[in-house]
Scaffold this motif. Structure first.
Motif, PDB file in Angstrom:
ATOM      1  N   ARG A   1      -3.377   3.744  -2.631  1.00  0.00           N
ATOM      2  CA  ARG A   1      -3.566   2.646  -3.565  1.00  0.00           C
ATOM      3  C   ARG A   1      -2.988   1.394  -2.913  1.00  0.00           C
ATOM      4  O   ARG A   1      -1.919   1.453  -2.290  1.00  0.00           O
ATOM      5  CB  ARG A   1      -2.829   2.905  -4.889  1.00  0.00           C
TER       6      ARG A   1
ATOM      7  N   HIS B   1      -4.948   9.995   0.126  1.00  0.00           N
ATOM      8  CA  HIS B   1      -5.426   9.067  -0.887  1.00  0.00           C
ATOM      9  C   HIS B   1      -4.381   7.974  -1.033  1.00  0.00           C
ATOM     10  O   HIS B   1      -3.186   8.207  -0.850  1.00  0.00           O
ATOM     11  CB  HIS B   1      -5.758   9.750  -2.217  1.00  0.00           C
TER      12      HIS B   1
ATOM     13  N   TRP C   1      -7.366  -5.092  -5.982  1.00  0.00           N
ATOM     14  CA  TRP C   1      -6.773  -3.760  -6.067  1.00  0.00           C
ATOM     15  C   TRP C   1      -7.767  -2.790  -5.464  1.00  0.00           C
ATOM     16  O   TRP C   1      -8.971  -2.916  -5.697  1.00  0.00           O
ATOM     17  CB  TRP C   1      -6.521  -3.415  -7.535  1.00  0.00           C
TER      18      TRP C   1
ATOM     19  N   CYS D   1      -5.388  -1.572   6.246  1.00  0.00           N
ATOM     20  CA  CYS D   1      -4.816  -0.255   5.947  1.00  0.00           C
ATOM     21  C   CYS D   1      -4.197   0.342   7.204  1.00  0.00           C
ATOM     22  O   CYS D   1      -4.922   0.751   8.114  1.00  0.00           O
ATOM     23  CB  CYS D   1      -5.901   0.671   5.411  1.00  0.00           C
TER      24      CYS D   1
ATOM     25  N   GLU E   1       0.847  -1.193   0.000  1.00  0.00           N
ATOM     26  CA  GLU E   1       0.000   0.000   0.000  1.00  0.00           C
ATOM     27  C   GLU E   1       0.883   1.245   0.000  1.00  0.00           C
ATOM     28  O   GLU E   1       1.875   1.304   0.737  1.00  0.00           O
ATOM     29  CB  GLU E   1      -0.907   0.032   1.231  1.00  0.00           C
TER      30      GLU E   1
ATOM     31  N   SER F   1      -8.370   1.553  -4.250  1.00  0.00           N
ATOM     32  CA  SER F   1      -7.920   2.931  -4.080  1.00  0.00           C
ATOM     33  C   SER F   1      -8.871   3.590  -3.089  1.00  0.00           C
ATOM     34  O   SER F   1     -10.036   3.193  -2.976  1.00  0.00           O
ATOM     35  CB  SER F   1      -7.900   3.691  -5.405  1.00  0.00           C
ATOM     36  N   TYR F   2      -8.373   4.560  -2.360  1.00  0.00           N
ATOM     37  CA  TYR F   2      -9.220   5.226  -1.369  1.00  0.00           C
ATOM     38  C   TYR F   2      -8.865   6.700  -1.245  1.00  0.00           C
ATOM     39  O   TYR F   2      -7.738   7.125  -1.526  1.00  0.00           O
ATOM     40  CB  TYR F   2      -9.121   4.547   0.001  1.00  0.00           C
ATOM     41  N   ASP F   3      -9.864   7.462  -0.819  1.00  0.00           N
ATOM     42  CA  ASP F   3      -9.700   8.868  -0.457  1.00  0.00           C
ATOM     43  C   ASP F   3     -10.314   9.054   0.916  1.00  0.00           C
ATOM     44  O   ASP F   3     -11.455   8.617   1.160  1.00  0.00           O
ATOM     45  CB  ASP F   3     -10.399   9.782  -1.469  1.00  0.00           C
TER      46      ASP F   3
ATOM     47  N   SER G   1       0.399   5.508   0.422  1.00  0.00           N
ATOM     48  CA  SER G   1      -0.554   6.542   0.787  1.00  0.00           C
ATOM     49  C   SER G   1       0.099   7.916   0.720  1.00  0.00           C
ATOM     50  O   SER G   1       1.229   8.097   1.179  1.00  0.00           O
ATOM     51  CB  SER G   1      -1.089   6.290   2.204  1.00  0.00           C
TER      52      SER G   1
END
Length: 198
Positions: free
Chosen positions: A34, A32, A44, A104, A18, A46-48, A20
């Motif tokens: 990945r 954000h 896979w 995460c 990961e 992705s985050y915000d 960030s």
């Protein structure tokens, strides 16, 4: 003042990685990221992430792709303890201040910083809006963080939830260096930049 980081963790729990991009502005955090994993299946995401003052979650937007297709989650917090998941009320998470994105390391930061557990003795129990990865279902999760002691780089804080516990190492800014059983960070401190907040 704005403090920014770009950090990468090897996520041993998912046999993946990961990265960030993180920004602190006072007691607000935006990020954000990945991630790619191969366990429990190849995925896979992705985050915000956006928080209000005192690191209280405002929004987590996650997109996931697996061999079965892609899907997304928009998790919103109204600032008064009520949550919605893709527009639907999530009463089981009422009272929670934080999201916790599964696998995460970043989302351990908010409760630790809010209560200065990376710097001072203390123990706190929280209800979290926990997001399972990669299916992105949301559950209420009770979690306890306990400051164990200072280290040269920050502190060790014990995380416990249900029958699971792990002694995490945080740096002085409340970011995870090592999370035994889940992840460890590559090149601690790499990617740091500090600039004046104009």
């Amino acid at each position: 003042m704005v403090t920014s980081h770009v950090l990468t963790w090897e996520v041993t729990a998912s046999r993946g990685y990961e990265t960030s991009w993180i920004e602190f502005r006072g007691t607000r955090l935006t990020a954000h990221g990945r991630a790619v994993g191969t366990r429990p299946e190849v995925y896979w995401i992705s985050y915000d992430l956006d928080t209000a003052e005192e690191y209280v979650t405002r929004e987590l937007h996650v997109r996931a792709a697996t061999s079965m297709g892609s899907h997304e989650l928009r998790l919103l917090h109204d600032g008064a303890g009520r949550w919605t998941s893709n527009g639907k009320p999530l009463p089981e998470a009422d009272g929670a201040l934080d999201c916790d994105l599964g696998l995460c390391p970043l989302t351990n930061t908010m409760p630790v910083l809010r209560h200065s557990l990376q710097a001072l003795p203390g123990e706190r129990t929280f209800t979290m809006a926990w997001v399972s990865v990669p299916d992105l279902t949301v559950h209420a999760s009770e979690q306890t963080y306990t400051h164990l002691g200072r280290t040269e780089s920050g502190a060790r804080v014990r995380f416990a939830s249900g029958g699971f516990r792990s002694d995490l190492e945080f740096d002085g800014e409340g970011l995870v260096i090592d999370y035994p059983g889940l992840a460890h960070r590559h090149a601690p401190g790499a990617g740091l930049r500090v600039q004046d907040d104009q």
